[in-house]
Design a protein around this motif. Structure first.
Motif, short mmCIF file in Angstrom:
data_model
loop_
_atom_site.label_atom_id
_atom_site.label_comp_id
_atom_site.label_asym_id
_atom_site.label_seq_id
_atom_site.Cartn_x
_atom_site.Cartn_y
_atom_site.Cartn_z
N ASP A 80 0.66 -1.07 0.00
CA ASP A 80 -0.05 -0.03 0.00
C ASP A 80 0.77 1.47 -0.13
O ASP A 80 0.62 2.12 -0.71
N MET A 81 1.72 1.13 0.69
CA MET A 81 2.71 2.38 0.81
C MET A 81 3.37 2.70 -0.48
O MET A 81 3.84 3.75 -0.95
N ILE A 82 3.86 1.49 -0.91
CA ILE A 82 4.59 1.67 -2.48
C ILE A 82 3.47 2.33 -3.50
O ILE A 82 4.08 3.41 -4.33
N ASP A 83 2.27 1.91 -3.50
CA ASP A 83 1.37 2.55 -4.61
C ASP A 83 1.10 3.88 -3.88
O ASP A 83 0.93 4.70 -5.06
N ASP A 84 0.65 4.24 -2.64
CA ASP A 84 0.61 5.64 -2.20
C ASP A 84 1.73 6.70 -2.60
O ASP A 84 1.42 7.73 -3.25
N ALA A 85 2.99 6.10 -2.26
CA ALA A 85 4.06 6.91 -2.71
C ALA A 85 4.24 7.15 -4.26
O ALA A 85 4.41 8.21 -4.70
N LYS A 114 1.90 7.20 -6.44
CA LYS A 114 0.69 8.39 -6.76
C LYS A 114 1.34 9.71 -6.62
O LYS A 114 0.76 10.58 -7.05
N LEU A 115 2.13 9.91 -5.46
CA LEU A 115 2.48 11.12 -5.34
C LEU A 115 4.14 11.56 -5.84
O LEU A 115 4.52 12.52 -5.86
N GLY A 116 4.48 10.63 -6.46
CA GLY A 116 5.49 10.93 -7.48
C GLY A 116 7.03 10.37 -6.63
O GLY A 116 8.04 10.87 -7.18
N GLN A 146 6.07 -5.17 -8.53
CA GLN A 146 5.36 -3.98 -8.11
C GLN A 146 6.02 -2.92 -8.41
O GLN A 146 5.76 -1.78 -9.21
N VAL A 147 7.13 -2.70 -7.96
CA VAL A 147 7.86 -1.36 -7.89
C VAL A 147 8.56 -1.02 -9.32
O VAL A 147 8.32 -0.03 -9.92
N ALA A 148 8.95 -2.14 -9.98
CA ALA A 148 9.25 -1.86 -11.44
C ALA A 148 7.98 -1.42 -12.24
O ALA A 148 8.25 -0.65 -12.96
N ALA A 149 6.87 -1.95 -11.81
CA ALA A 149 5.64 -1.17 -12.68
C ALA A 149 5.45 0.00 -12.49
O ALA A 149 4.46 0.79 -13.09
N THR A 150 5.97 0.61 -11.07
CA THR A 150 5.63 2.04 -10.90
C THR A 150 6.45 2.85 -11.72
O THR A 150 6.09 4.40 -11.95
N TYR A 151 7.33 2.51 -12.52
CA TYR A 151 8.46 3.24 -13.21
C TYR A 151 7.92 2.97 -14.71
O TYR A 151 8.36 2.36 -15.51
N ASN A 152 6.59 3.95 -14.88
CA ASN A 152 5.94 3.56 -15.97
C ASN A 152 5.66 4.68 -17.01
O ASN A 152 4.86 4.64 -17.65
N PHE A 153 6.51 5.36 -17.25
CA PHE A 153 6.62 6.55 -18.17
C PHE A 153 6.49 6.01 -19.49
O PHE A 153 7.24 5.15 -19.70
N ASN A 154 5.72 6.74 -20.44
CA ASN A 154 5.60 6.37 -21.54
C ASN A 154 5.19 4.82 -22.00
O ASN A 154 6.19 4.26 -22.64
#
Length: 612
Positions: free
Chosen positions: A521-526, A528-530, A543-551
């Motif tokens: 939850d904290m990973i997703d919350d963070a 969303k805030l950049g 999960q963390v790799a998927a947050t680096y989702n530019f383009n």
């Protein structure tokens, strides 16, 4: 009258004279004490029989696996190949397993090796890589396997063969006292490097930079972009030259930077060489096996002085961070210092949580304040540990500036080191920030029985508003999970890492699930805030790799292209940092949360190979 046998779990920790992974002799008493505290909180035996038998990787039959392991024994020597078919041995930090994670977030038989192989040379590593390509066996290299909190020695793919590079490849190849550099193999710990510098009589001339615990591999920590606490605290920035065995079927050996020049005499002096700088693709990746690394060493600054300030209110966080930022960027605050929550002042003493509170949910503030008021630090919300370097008159100028700025925070107190007991945690930070590895940091894991930990590790600007946003989301998620919050801000030159350690009982499945949910939850919350994680546990890498989702995930597409080119058979550390070989993609291997198994649905035969 029979004499009871001594508990083997409490035997002395091996020293560096016994083993490459041992403790320095001056720390042996401290290690024995730390070990006794850990075992006092254990409610389960160290050794547990395997319930699922020999873990064999998908895509290969049991009979074939035994056959190819026999071939590997012929290549390396039977004494250098061990099957993992009987039991799990857990131990503790200084005597840890190399087959699995001793602090499991999922079931302990999920991230687990089928065998461990011990190469003794670069040529051995090449033989193993060629063998793995021939038989399509996944292999997982470790330096020493002490990346606790992030998965330890465990492979991401169940049944992988672990390459323990540290046992037989642990030489300090050079220490250059003119250039202040060294060249190391994977099995050299921070303890070992520090002790060798002292043995050579160079301790008054040069320092190493060490993380909180000194037992890990210098190479392993640097490749995972770990940090220490002197001005040389960004370890990846201090590396200078790699030697890498590539994972293709020819197991090509590459040297980066100036090392690519045959006979180069500047390999550790200039990290870039000519052409593209390729070093970065081998950090936090599965693109190659690093067999040598150069590092720069810090000149002795001619003096040092630790200092500590406390701040009474949680609301001091934002204004304090805004004070820290210009001081850090201008190097008035010189080292990668720590701003830690008051709760850690209690937990790092190594006593169980029940010493202070036995009720449910996070420890109440009034209880925390009551116990903190009895410590040498006193009741406080935040503690800043720092160090100033150089001759006394230089230190005084910087320390006076820091003192005036910090005292702009109401209730700020400067703690007098002369009144600190010898066993106070302050002195551990003093040693670490002056380049001397220690062992104190381990103690907060004893906060709960069978103590384990995972970390929330986002990076942010050094801004008060960012610190507050991250702290508030962590407070919210910890309250929901009923977990005590232990945050620390590690402040770099223009960024800061928030390290929140989630401590949990590894034997309690319900607690493990709550800890995992809290972190996810904290990973997703963070995100969303950049704010992105800089490092994470094996189970959270997808999960963390998927947050680096530019383009539309362009970075992962680039990583996949590199993976397919360098490792067409997908044998090296599949899934590490969310990078899956073509054979595994689209087959359910990614973990997004809530899964009971770490395994996907098989692997495909290699197709469309691209070779470099």
């Amino acid at each position: 009258m029979s004499i009871p046998k001594p508990d083997p779990s409490l035997s002395l920790t091996p020293t560096l004279s016994d083993s490459h992974s041992g403790i320095p002799l001056p720390l042996l008493e401290k290690a024995t004490h730390a070990k006794s505290l850990i075992y006092a909180g254990k409610t389960v035996p160290d050794t547990v029989p395997l319930t699922r038998g020999l873990p064999i990787p998908q895509g290969i039959s049991a009979s074939t696996f035994h056959m190819v392991i026999s071939e590997l024994k012929t290549l390396l020597g039977a004494q250098h190949v061990e099957l993992n078919d009987a039991e799990l041995k857990n131990g503790w930090y200084m005597q840890h397993p190399n087959t699995h994670d001793m602090m499991p977030l999922l079931h302990s038989e999920e991230f687990i090796a089928s065998a461990v192989v011990y190469p003794g040379s670069v040529e051995d590593v090449q033989r193993i890589v060629k063998w793995a390509n021939k038989h399509l066996v996944p292999i997982y290299p470790i330096s020493m396997g002490r990346n606790l909190g992030y998965g330890g020695a465990a492979p991401r793919v169940r049944g992988s063969v672990t390459l323990d590079l540290g046992r037989r490849m642990n030489r300090i190849l050079s220490i250059n006292e003119e250039d202040y550099t060294c060249l190391l193999e994977p099995g050299v710990s921070f303890y070992a490097l520090h002790e060798e510098i002292q043995r050579r009589g160079l301790g008054d001339k040069m320092w190493i930079d060490t993380p909180d615990l000194g037992g890990g591999s210098v190479i392993g920590n640097t490749l995972d972009r770990g940090v220490g606490y002197t001005p040389y605290g960004d370890h990846w920035a201090q590396h200078a030259g790699l030697e890498v065995v590539l994972p293709g079927d020819d197991a090509r050996v590459v040297r980066t930077g100036m090392g690519a020049l045959e006979g180069a005499n500047t390999w550790q002096c200039f990290p870039y060489g000519f052409g593209p700088v390729s070093d970065g693709i081998f950090s936090q990746s599965n693109f190659g096996i690093v067999t040598k690394m150069g590092m720069t060493l810090m000149p002795n600054p001619g003096g040092f002085e630790s200092f500590m300030y406390t701040f009474p209110d949680e609301s001091s966080l934002a204004p304090l961070i805004d004070i820290i930022r210009p001081l850090r960027i201008s190097n008035i605050l010189e080292n990668v210092a720590q701003l830690r929550h008051g709760l850690q002042t209690l937990s790092v003493k190594g006593l169980p949580r029940s010493t202070y509170y036995t009720g449910p949910g996070p420890i109440p503030q009034e209880i925390l304040s009551e116990h903190l008021s009895r410590t040498a630090t006193g009741d406080c919300a935040w503690v800043y540990y720092g160090m100033s370097y150089g001759p006394a008159h230089i230190r005084k100028y910087k320390l006076d500036v820091i003192d005036a700025e910090f005292h702009k925070i109401p209730g700020c107190r400067k703690i007098d080191p002369s009144k600190m007991p010898a066993d106070e945690y302050f002195w551990s930070r003093d040693r670490i920030a002056s380049g001397t590895p220690d062992l104190e940091e381990l103690k907060w894991v004893n906060w709960v029985p069978n103590g384990s930990h995972i970390a929330f590790s986002p990076v942010s600007p050094i801004q008060g508003k960012d610190a507050s946003a991250l702290y508030e989301l962590a407070k919210k998620r910890h309250a929901e999970a009923g977990i005590d919050l232990m945050p620390a801000f590690c402040v770099g030159l223009r960024e800061m890492h928030l390290i929140v350690e989630i401590v949990f009982d590894a034997t309690d499945e319900g607690v493990r699930k709550r800890a995992e949910r809290c972190l996810r939850d904290m990973i997703d919350d963070a995100a969303k805030l950049g704010y992105g994680e800089y490092r994470t546990h094996l189970a959270l890498m997808d999960q963390v790799a998927a947050t680096y989702n530019f383009n539309d995930g362009a970075l992962m597409k680039l990583n996949n292209t590199l993976k397919d080119a360098l490792d067409p058979n997908g044998i090296l550390a599949p899934g590490r940092c969310g990078i899956w070989p073509k054979r595994y993609r689209g087959r359910g291997w990614e973990l997004k949360g809530g899964e009971t198994s770490s395994e996907g649905k098989g692997v495909a035969p290699p197709t469309g190979e691209v070779k470099i």
